[in-house]
Design an enzyme around this catalytic site. Structure first.
Site, PDB file in Angstrom:
ATOM      1  CD  GLU A   1      51.644  -9.615 -10.279  1.00 58.94           C
ATOM      2  OE1 GLU A   1      52.584 -10.723  -9.740  1.00 58.94           O
ATOM      3  OE2 GLU A   1      52.583  -8.354  -9.963  1.00 58.94           O
TER       4      GLU A   1
ATOM      5  CG  HIS B   1      59.952  -6.434  -3.995  1.00 58.29           C
ATOM      6  ND1 HIS B   1      59.535  -6.897  -2.435  1.00 58.29           N
ATOM      7  CD2 HIS B   1      59.205  -6.570  -4.459  1.00 58.29           C
ATOM      8  CE1 HIS B   1      58.681  -7.276  -2.518  1.00 58.29           C
ATOM      9  NE2 HIS B   1      58.649  -7.218  -4.092  1.00 58.29           N
ATOM     10  CD  GLU B   2      58.453  -4.179  -8.048  1.00 59.55           C
ATOM     11  OE1 GLU B   2      58.102  -5.141  -8.281  1.00 59.55           O
ATOM     12  OE2 GLU B   2      57.693  -4.494  -6.473  1.00 59.55           O
TER      13      GLU B   2
ATOM     14  N   GLY C   1      51.624  -0.001  -6.821  1.00 58.96           N
ATOM     15  CA  GLY C   1      52.438   0.557  -5.948  1.00 58.96           C
ATOM     16  C   GLY C   1      54.500   0.647  -6.856  1.00 58.96           C
ATOM     17  CB  ALA C   2      57.040  -0.659  -7.071  1.00 55.14           C
ATOM     18  CG  MET C   3      54.065  -4.648 -12.559  1.00 53.29           C
ATOM     19  SD  MET C   3      53.881  -5.929 -11.612  1.00 53.29           S
ATOM     20  CE  MET C   3      54.619  -7.026 -12.841  1.00 53.29           C
ATOM     21  CD  GLU C   4      56.584  -8.467 -10.362  1.00 49.51           C
ATOM     22  OE1 GLU C   4      56.269  -9.582 -10.036  1.00 49.51           O
ATOM     23  OE2 GLU C   4      56.477  -7.493 -10.031  1.00 49.51           O
TER      24      GLU C   4
ATOM     25  CD  GLU D   1      54.657 -10.139  -5.943  1.00 50.75           C
ATOM     26  OE1 GLU D   1      55.900  -9.002  -4.574  1.00 50.75           O
ATOM     27  OE2 GLU D   1      54.748 -10.126  -6.434  1.00 50.75           O
TER      28      GLU D   1
ATOM     29  CG  HIS E   1      59.768  -9.190  -8.155  1.00 51.01           C
ATOM     30  ND1 HIS E   1      59.803 -10.773  -7.805  1.00 51.01           N
ATOM     31  CD2 HIS E   1      59.001  -8.553  -7.576  1.00 51.01           C
ATOM     32  CE1 HIS E   1      58.396 -10.633  -7.382  1.00 51.01           C
ATOM     33  NE2 HIS E   1      58.217  -9.126  -7.052  1.00 51.01           N
TER      34      HIS E   1
END
Length: 783
Positions: free
Chosen positions: A107, A271-272, A236-239, A294, A275
């Protein structure tokens, strides 16, 4: 769409000694077109076949063009090769002392750096992934492993994915260690190169899935979920669907970690996982609706964690971090609407900001309060069920919520997402009544004519009153506007109505008090309140012991100090307040509330920043860095302020746990000017990871002694950031934060330098930084 890609069948054959790979790709097409254009960046194309026959193709630095007519049922075969990237985008190499890992961050436009594709969120397809790797490595992708063949090498074939966007594909290769638990019939797996100390992240994941399944009324769609710890990770983080990636710090949290780390880890994981429904199952059609992904995940992550950890009072953090950050950013003239018209890929990374996340999430909270929690939930569920495995736009969501609630959600949201900025409500006594009007709020002291339909909440003696304000309004009585700070607007009371508010202060929630304080600070910065008026008003709150109130006052006074450290008025007010809080909170007590532990860390850190004498008092406690993780940053900055760089370096090499190590790295930014140049060699030798440069450079610029160093090395800093954080927008953010501080001492010089270093990928940050500089220069002269 005239045509679509039905399936990508991809094989990646990795050479883990050279960190290169060869790719074989089979693309199954549907529909018709005169040619096929695939996004392709930094890939070497070896051959292209259409239905088994070689065809002509053309390659440039952005695309692979196949100049043959295509129709449904056609199959394109592409052979290609590439290097594993050394940035933190695309298919890249992530190193740590525990080993080496190949991972992906696609992303928003990173998939095209790994394989030729239509790298567009609306072009969903099925993915069949096969990885060829060395025998002693493992492989992870979105779906479970279908089969493994081992001879000289290991061939790992995965089950086919559902239809999904390219940016959600995941490929991971490493010598992983695992922990897992089952949730119903699905396995939740924690994967890391490091030893796994706790299943705390898995527990948070299970609770989050359970909450979302109940809230949405839709089961989690995939057979498994990986939580993958990545040593070097810019995002940081990714879904990634079914294979969520995180910085190590998010997955290193244990039940014994500091309060701040546990809470941040829980919110990041939640959060992730949000998603997996909102973004993965249903995806925006194009990046102009990125905010929808987001902001929803942001809002839902707090709602989720609040459902199983009431003791954290996470909506206090939501208000402070998400709403507060968005109000600040959106009061600049260099802001943008929530919904942005994105054309160029270079623009996408710059809208991953406080507006897309914080403002969007705050607007959703406002709408939930307006329509009611249950109708809001029903609307969300309806939207997800209607668009599952497809793409949608913001209007689809508003229509669903409007249908369930019967309220004019579409009309309200149209205004709030397409207009930049937000209103300030002006409250004035008018005879026996109170008059409410609105105007657009700008932090530079000017006002705009834009108006919004405002879901208005009023606290009265009889309770809460709600209405939709679309013109000026007269009311008979009020104790306060914007109950629980549910609305995304500020409130400017005249003296009479402000006195009414203050007389009822003990009746308000901490969210209400935060709103009053945050508005006061914005009115000071914008010149709507004088310094004396601000000081007099803030005195009403100085004895309040609520954690959110104390955090907000501490933040404001520390910010004023950092703008003008030489101001005796600011220094004395900040030092006295913070000293009193440190004394009141004392040392950590067994079994104390997590909110108190976290607050202690915040006020200690702020006092270390403001008061050099306190830094000298605290510095000897650096030796006990791990005893109270919530105080680790304060102790590390205290050591930095007392010429302790060598001890900080030793600690950075000693601690493998990111909870401590990242704080030590950040604190290096507060070393003396003559020690700061060491930072570059620490980046070169890996003591400071690429992903952690952001922390240390942010601290350099808040350090009054570090601003000249940052300015003298700005070209090098920008170059390092751009290489490491390509496509993330972090360079833009570091420039936005640094330019105002540097410009207080080097006004003309920073303006000249800003014009020299302009680039499409971070112009937004430069413009915001220069605008903020003009605003705080005025404040500087008043302090």
């Amino acid at each position: 769409m005239d045509f679509s890609i039905e399936e990508y069948d991809l094989t990646f054959d990795f050479d883990l000694s050279e960190f290169t790979y060869r790719g074989k790709e089979k693309i199954k097409l549907s529909g018709e077109a005169n040619e096929l254009v695939l996004d392709s960046v930094r890939l070497s194309i070896d051959s292209v076949k259409l239905n088994g026959s070689a065809v002509d193709f053309d390659v440039n630095d952005k695309a692979l063009r196949i100049e043959s007519r295509i129709k449904s049922g056609d199959v394109v075969d592409i052979d290609f090769h590439a290097k594993v990237s050394d940035t933190l985008m695309g298919l890249y190499l992530s190193k740590t002392r525990e080993g080496t890992m190949i991972t992906t961050q696609f992303e928003s436009t990173g998939a095209r750096m790994a394989f030729p594709c239509i790298d567009h969120p609306a072009y969903k397809a099925v993915f069949s992934i096969t990885l060829v790797i060395d025998k002693d490595y493992d492989a992870i992708s979105n779906m479970p492993v279908k089969k493994v063949e081992t001879s000289d090498r290991k061939i790992v074939e995965f089950e086919k994915t559902p239809r999904m966007s390219t940016y959600l594909l995941y490929i991971g290769v490493g010598k992983f260690k695992y922990a897992s638990e089952r949730y119903k019939d699905r396995e939740i797996i924690l994967a890391s190169l490091k030893d796994i100390k706790s299943k705390y992240p898995i527990d948070i994941a299970k609770r989050s899935i359970e909450f979302y399944e109940g809230y949405f009324g839709i089961p989690y769609a995939l057979p498994k979920m990986h939580l993958i710890s990545v040593p070097e990770f810019g995002a940081g983080a990714m879904e990634n669907w079914g294979a969520i990636t995180f910085r190590e710090i998010a997955l290193m949290a244990t039940e014994d970690s500091g309060s701040l780390m546990k809470q941040n880890a829980a919110i990041t994981i939640a959060h992730e996982i949000a998603h997996q429904w909102f973004g993965d199952l249903v995806t925006m059609k194009w990046w102009n609706d990125l905010w929808l992904n987001e902001s929803f995940a942001t809002f839902m992550s707090y709602k989720t964690v609040d459902s199983f950890s009431k003791q954290w009072d996470v909506f206090s953090d939501f208000i402070k971090s998400e709403t507060g950050g968005a109000l600040r950013s959106d009061s600049l003239k260099n802001t943008h609407p929530i919904e942005v018209d994105v054309k160029d890929p270079d623009e996408i990374s710059q809208i991953f900001d406080e507006i897309s996340y914080g403002k969007g999430a705050s607007i959703l909270r406002m709408i939930e309060d307006y329509v009611g929690a249950e109708d809001f939930r029903k609307g969300i569920s309806k939207y997800l069920k209607e668009h599952a495995y497809g793409n949608a736009e913001g209007s689809d969501l508003w229509n669903a919520i409007e249908t369930e609630s019967g309220k004019p959600v579409n009309r309200i949201m149209e205004a709030w997402i397409t207009k930049a900025g937000y209103p300030v409500l002006k409250v004035n006594k008018d005879g026996n009544r109170i008059r409410l009007t609105q105007e657009q709020f700008y932090l530079d002291g000017t006002s705009g004519n834009t108006e919004w339909p405002i879901p208005l909440t009023i606290i009265t003696k009889k309770g809460k009153v709600s209405m939709l304000m679309e013109d000026e309004v007269y009311i008979d009585e009020m104790l306060k506007l914007n109950a629980n700070n549910s609305g995304f607007y500020r409130v400017m009371y005249d003296n009479d109505t402000f006195n009414t508010v203050i007389s009822s202060l003990d009746k308000f929630s901490n969210l209400d008090k935060w709103g009053l304080l945050n508005d006061m600070y914005a009115f000071l910065v914008s010149g709507r309140l004088s310094v004396n008026e601000y000081v007099e008003r803030i005195k009403n709150f100085l004895n309040d012991e609520d954690h959110l109130v104390v955090e907000e006052i501490a933040s404001q006074l520390t910010s004023l100090y950092l703008i003008k450290p030489s101001s005796q008025v600011v220094y004395q007010l900040a030092k006295d307040y913070l000293r009193n809080q440190v004394q009141r909170l004392g040392t950590k007590k067994k079994g104390e509330d997590d909110k108190i532990s976290k607050l202690r860390g915040i006020v200690y850190q702020d006092l270390v920043t403001v008061d050099e004498d306190f830094a000298k008092e605290l510095s000897p406690q650096f030796a006990s860095l791990s005893e109270d993780p919530d105080l680790a940053l304060a102790k590390a900055v205290a050591k930095a302020r007392t010429d302790g760089l060598n001890e900080l370096i030793d600690a950075a090499n000693k601690y493998t746990d990111d909870e401590i190590r990242v704080r030590v790295i950040a604190a290096m930014g507060w070393c003396s000017k003559d020690q700061l140049s060491t930072i570059f060699s620490l980046i070169d030798n890996g003591t400071i990871k690429k992903q952690d440069m952001l922390y240390v450079f942010s601290f350099v610029v808040t350090n009054p002694s570090g601003r000249d160093f940052f300015f003298q090395n700005i070209d090098k800093i920008v170059s390092l950031m751009e290489h490491a954080f390509e496509g993330t927008g972090y360079t833009s953010r570091i420039l936005e934060g640094s330019i105002p501080y540097i410009g207080l001492e080097k006004y003309e010089e920073i303006k000249a330098k800003a014009s020299q270093i302009r680039s499409p990928s971070y112009n937004v940050g430069i413009d915001k930084g220069l605008e903020t500089l003009e605003i705080i220069r005025k404040l500087y002269n008043k302090l």
